[in-house]
Design a protein around this motif. Structure first.
Motif, PDB file in Angstrom:
ATOM      1  N   VAL A 180     -16.274 -21.784  -5.195  1.00 23.97           N
ATOM      2  CA  VAL A 180     -16.458 -22.988  -5.654  1.00 23.97           C
ATOM      3  C   VAL A 180     -16.375 -24.165  -4.691  1.00 23.97           C
ATOM      4  O   VAL A 180     -15.741 -24.902  -4.538  1.00 23.97           O
ATOM      5  CB  VAL A 180     -15.210 -23.351  -6.765  1.00 23.97           C
ATOM      6  CG1 VAL A 180     -15.678 -22.499  -7.905  1.00 23.97           C
ATOM      7  CG2 VAL A 180     -13.910 -23.185  -6.258  1.00 23.97           C
ATOM      8  N   THR A 181     -17.009 -23.693  -3.555  1.00 21.93           N
ATOM      9  CA  THR A 181     -17.179 -24.781  -2.393  1.00 21.93           C
ATOM     10  C   THR A 181     -17.788 -25.949  -2.597  1.00 21.93           C
ATOM     11  O   THR A 181     -16.970 -27.006  -2.006  1.00 21.93           O
ATOM     12  CB  THR A 181     -18.114 -23.953  -1.154  1.00 21.93           C
ATOM     13  OG1 THR A 181     -18.069 -22.644  -1.278  1.00 21.93           O
ATOM     14  CG2 THR A 181     -17.594 -24.411  -0.059  1.00 21.93           C
ATOM     15  N   GLY A 182     -18.528 -26.125  -3.414  1.00 25.14           N
ATOM     16  CA  GLY A 182     -19.107 -27.554  -3.602  1.00 25.14           C
ATOM     17  C   GLY A 182     -18.081 -28.366  -4.277  1.00 25.14           C
ATOM     18  O   GLY A 182     -17.895 -29.469  -3.810  1.00 25.14           O
ATOM     19  N   LEU A 183     -17.361 -27.951  -5.411  1.00 25.60           N
ATOM     20  CA  LEU A 183     -16.099 -28.759  -6.003  1.00 25.60           C
ATOM     21  C   LEU A 183     -15.155 -28.996  -4.925  1.00 25.60           C
ATOM     22  O   LEU A 183     -14.633 -30.132  -4.831  1.00 25.60           O
ATOM     23  CB  LEU A 183     -15.775 -28.077  -7.299  1.00 25.60           C
ATOM     24  CG  LEU A 183     -16.660 -28.178  -8.720  1.00 25.60           C
ATOM     25  CD1 LEU A 183     -16.135 -27.117  -9.451  1.00 25.60           C
ATOM     26  CD2 LEU A 183     -16.889 -29.586  -8.986  1.00 25.60           C
ATOM     27  N   TRP A 184     -14.796 -28.107  -4.194  1.00 24.25           N
ATOM     28  CA  TRP A 184     -13.763 -28.200  -3.150  1.00 24.25           C
ATOM     29  C   TRP A 184     -14.234 -29.499  -2.103  1.00 24.25           C
ATOM     30  O   TRP A 184     -13.329 -30.215  -1.570  1.00 24.25           O
ATOM     31  CB  TRP A 184     -13.502 -27.002  -2.307  1.00 24.25           C
ATOM     32  CG  TRP A 184     -12.442 -26.263  -3.391  1.00 24.25           C
ATOM     33  CD1 TRP A 184     -12.335 -26.150  -4.514  1.00 24.25           C
ATOM     34  CD2 TRP A 184     -11.225 -25.476  -2.936  1.00 24.25           C
ATOM     35  NE1 TRP A 184     -11.441 -25.165  -4.931  1.00 24.25           N
ATOM     36  CE2 TRP A 184     -10.634 -24.752  -3.907  1.00 24.25           C
ATOM     37  CE3 TRP A 184     -10.757 -25.024  -1.527  1.00 24.25           C
ATOM     38  CZ2 TRP A 184      -9.865 -23.601  -4.025  1.00 24.25           C
ATOM     39  CZ3 TRP A 184      -9.719 -24.173  -1.517  1.00 24.25           C
ATOM     40  CH2 TRP A 184      -9.160 -23.665  -2.651  1.00 24.25           C
ATOM     41  N   PRO A 394     -19.676 -19.500 -11.335  1.00 21.39           N
ATOM     42  CA  PRO A 394     -19.293 -20.820 -10.526  1.00 21.39           C
ATOM     43  C   PRO A 394     -20.424 -21.025  -9.555  1.00 21.39           C
ATOM     44  O   PRO A 394     -20.820 -22.213  -9.360  1.00 21.39           O
ATOM     45  CB  PRO A 394     -17.973 -20.513  -9.879  1.00 21.39           C
ATOM     46  CG  PRO A 394     -17.917 -19.113 -10.066  1.00 21.39           C
ATOM     47  CD  PRO A 394     -18.343 -18.704 -11.627  1.00 21.39           C
ATOM     48  N   LEU A 395     -21.361 -19.926  -9.158  1.00 19.52           N
ATOM     49  CA  LEU A 395     -22.337 -19.986  -8.460  1.00 19.52           C
ATOM     50  C   LEU A 395     -23.672 -20.620  -8.946  1.00 19.52           C
ATOM     51  O   LEU A 395     -24.456 -21.677  -8.323  1.00 19.52           O
ATOM     52  CB  LEU A 395     -23.044 -18.812  -7.906  1.00 19.52           C
ATOM     53  CG  LEU A 395     -21.836 -17.935  -7.145  1.00 19.52           C
ATOM     54  CD1 LEU A 395     -22.321 -16.579  -6.384  1.00 19.52           C
ATOM     55  CD2 LEU A 395     -21.159 -18.834  -6.034  1.00 19.52           C
ATOM     56  N   VAL A 402     -24.377 -29.717  -7.896  1.00 19.89           N
ATOM     57  CA  VAL A 402     -24.793 -30.337  -6.316  1.00 19.89           C
ATOM     58  C   VAL A 402     -26.549 -30.972  -6.686  1.00 19.89           C
ATOM     59  O   VAL A 402     -26.609 -31.898  -6.077  1.00 19.89           O
ATOM     60  CB  VAL A 402     -24.806 -29.173  -5.453  1.00 19.89           C
ATOM     61  CG1 VAL A 402     -25.296 -29.733  -4.097  1.00 19.89           C
ATOM     62  CG2 VAL A 402     -23.233 -28.931  -5.168  1.00 19.89           C
ATOM     63  N   SER A 403     -27.380 -30.142  -7.020  1.00 17.41           N
ATOM     64  CA  SER A 403     -28.470 -30.663  -7.614  1.00 17.41           C
ATOM     65  C   SER A 403     -28.562 -32.153  -8.093  1.00 17.41           C
ATOM     66  O   SER A 403     -29.282 -33.039  -7.592  1.00 17.41           O
ATOM     67  CB  SER A 403     -29.465 -29.628  -8.286  1.00 17.41           C
ATOM     68  OG  SER A 403     -29.668 -28.436  -7.490  1.00 17.41           O
ATOM     69  N   SER A 540     -27.010 -23.992  -2.771  1.00 19.21           N
ATOM     70  CA  SER A 540     -26.656 -22.761  -2.758  1.00 19.21           C
ATOM     71  C   SER A 540     -25.339 -22.279  -2.281  1.00 19.21           C
ATOM     72  O   SER A 540     -24.665 -21.331  -2.471  1.00 19.21           O
ATOM     73  CB  SER A 540     -27.687 -21.906  -1.970  1.00 19.21           C
ATOM     74  OG  SER A 540     -28.928 -22.398  -2.724  1.00 19.21           O
ATOM     75  N   THR A 541     -24.844 -23.050  -1.378  1.00 23.15           N
ATOM     76  CA  THR A 541     -23.875 -22.599  -0.589  1.00 23.15           C
ATOM     77  C   THR A 541     -22.601 -23.631  -0.692  1.00 23.15           C
ATOM     78  O   THR A 541     -21.348 -23.285  -0.764  1.00 23.15           O
ATOM     79  CB  THR A 541     -23.922 -22.620   1.064  1.00 23.15           C
ATOM     80  OG1 THR A 541     -24.145 -23.974   1.151  1.00 23.15           O
ATOM     81  CG2 THR A 541     -24.932 -21.608   1.258  1.00 23.15           C
TER      82      THR A 541
END
Length: 547
Positions: A180-184, A394-395, A402-403, A540-541
């Motif tokens: 969940v990199t985007g949220l972090w 989550p991906l 993010v988009s 994506s990441t």
């Protein structure tokens, strides 16, 4: 370039902040001006004039609520800001990252539940859906001990296309910043809460209704073909003599052609009475809209519009985009778009026309590109991207979040916009914090006395026990605090209350939770110059690509 709102003086800031807190100096000024007659017109100087738009009480002129699915706080943020960095996207926290109320070493290794919380890897993004029933979630908290999740909300065996990940103790498990990199990363650069709750226990529909009205009472059941009132225990809990009661399950909405598989199913549909925030915004001429993936019809069948759009998730599973019970405004006749009619033009998005403020997500994109962003927008991803375990993940959710946030950050309106990321329910995933009880219910068939019997039921309405489980909540805006964790208690109706106060709509009434909700303003900084420089992430990441 940093943009300072025109005439946003220290005195005005003070008035606005007081207004959002519920004591609006700006509202008092408005009372001294032309009088609102309640009929869509202003009476001024002996004449009738179309109602002028209501200006925002704060610098936030555009609020975008991204309402995703089925996540508890610990499931996504339990070990924030510490990530394993053994798979997925690398995450490294800033040195000054504040602490959260998360999973302690003892909870990770000596948890009172049958299983300890395990880390789910980036490759385990597709998992079984958990039991998130109104009663099951209460039982999982076991009177405040929070030690019965495995017994009451776990689903560790399931199948899909491909087979979904499941293992004993799954309900306890959590992701970290490698998945969940985007949220972090948003939490690193903006504001998040570690003390925000679902308004009541239970699944998607109660959460969605609370977001827009603070009220799950007032539903009656109708036959999907004739539209006549019927008796149905799944649709209506604790009905009165007129068949009106409370929503605790996921019946489809009565005022939607796509409900019940285009009304071919025999299940009763739910119709809500009372008011919602859409009614209040429409009455005063403030632009708003609900935008949902798959809302645009793909055809017709037997006189009904068909919502047949599909997408594949990262696991290769084909999922129908539109879920009727995820759209709360379709339960209310006043704010529904029965036939899923499109807006008459891009310029009319947010205004009242045949679409009646209910839109496809593509209409949101068109509005942003045209510089026509409504004052209040609610975004609901197509099911494959909404984060709901069992058919999303989550991906895929990250791609959507993010988009959309990148799109807004690149728009002309970003300097006056706030994005709230919130969730409809917890899916039954483990969270170690027993929610505070602020509203009771003593329905022996559905409520646990140890959790729900300590407070009176507001309005006398049963089956609205809350607060429900703790969930993530983030505020992303040039005006949000940076790398900040808010500890003030909030719930889903805190978002509703912010809208009411920022656009001075008044309250919903009828024992809505908005009257007791705490404020989101602790996550904002209206005193200093805003930081309008966007933080752009890779969908994506979830990694930061521009800051």
């Amino acid at each position: 370039m940093v943009i300072k709102p025109r005439n946003w003086s220290k005195r005005t800031r003070t008035a606005a902040i007081a207004g959002v807190a519920g004591v609006s100096a700006l509202a008092l000024v408005a009372v001294a001006g032309p009088a609102w007659a309640g009929d869509g017109w202003w009476h001024h100087g002996g004449g009738h004039h179309p109602q002028p738009p209501v200006s925002a009480s704060t610098p936030i002129k555009h609020l975008v609520v991204i309402f995703d699915e089925n996540i508890s706080f610990d499931h996504y943020f339990g070990t924030y800001p510490n990530a394993a960095n053994t798979d997925g996207t690398k995450f490294k926290a800033a040195r000054n990252t504040p602490r959260i109320n998360g999973l302690t070493p003892k909870l990770l290794k000596q948890n009172p539940n049958q299983n300890n919380p395990s880390r789910l890897s980036h490759e385990q993004a597709m998992t079984c859906d958990q039991n998130h029933g109104y009663g099951a979630e209460q039982k999982a908290y076991n009177g405040g001990k929070a030690d019965k999740f495995v017994e009451y909300t776990e689903t560790d065996k399931c199948t899909g296309q491909p087979i979904l990940y499941g293992a004993p103790g799954l309900v306890m498990d959590r992701y970290d910043g490698n998945t969940v990199t985007g949220l972090w990363n948003y939490a690193q650069h903006y504001a998040m809460s570690d003390n925000s709750y679902g308004t009541v226990f239970g699944p998607s529909t109660p959460g969605a209704l609370n977001l827009i009205s603070g009220q799950t009472h007032g539903v009656y059941a109708v036959d999907p073909i004739t539209g006549k009132k019927v008796t149905d225990a799944y649709t209506v809990a604790s009905p009165d003599a007129n068949g009106v009661g409370t929503v605790i399950n996921d019946p489809d909405p009565a005022f939607d052609d796509c409900s019940g598989n285009n009304h071919t199913a025999k299940n009763a549909l739910g119709a809500m009475t009372g008011k919602n925030i859409g009614d209040l915004l429409t009455k005063q001429g403030t632009t708003w809209g609900w935008f949902q993936g798959g809302f645009r019809p793909t055809g017709t069948a037997s006189g009904y519009s068909v919502c047949g759009a599909t997408h594949q998730n990262v696991g290769g599973n084909t999922v129908v985009d539109y879920s009727p019970h995820h759209n709360p405004f379709e339960y209310y006749k006043s704010t529904s778009n029965l036939k899923h009619l499109p807006p008459t033009s891009v310029a009319k998005i947010g205004h009242t026309d045949q679409a009646n403020h209910q839109y496809d997500l593509t209409d949101f994109d068109a509005a942003v590109q045209a510089g026509n962003l409504p004052s209040v927008s609610f975004l609901k991803a197509g099911e494959y991207q909404d984060g709901h375990a069992g058919y999303s993940d989550p991906l895929d959710e990250q791609q959507f979040l993010v988009s959309k946030i990148n799109e807004l950050q690149k728009s002309k309106d970003w300097a006056s916009t706030a994005v709230v990321v919130a969730y409809d329910d917890s899916d039954g995933w483990y969270d170690h914090v027993t929610p505070p009880n602020v509203n009771g219910s003593s329905d022996a068939a559905n409520d646990q006395a140890a959790l729900c019997g300590t407070k009176p039921a507001a309005g006398g309405y049963a089956d609205r026990c809350g607060y429900g489980p703790r969930q993530p909540l983030l505020v992303i805006s040039p005006y949000s605090k940076t790398n900040y964790v808010d500890h003030q208690r909030t719930d889903q109706t805190s978002i509703l209350k912010f809208i009411e106060d920022n656009w001075r709509t008044g309250r919903i009434g009828d024992a809505s939770y908005d009257a007791r909700a705490d404020s989101l303003t602790g996550m904002f900084d209206f005193w200093h110059r805003p930081n309008s420089r966007p933080v752009i992430l890779d969908p994506s990441t979830g990694a930061v690509t521009k800051h």
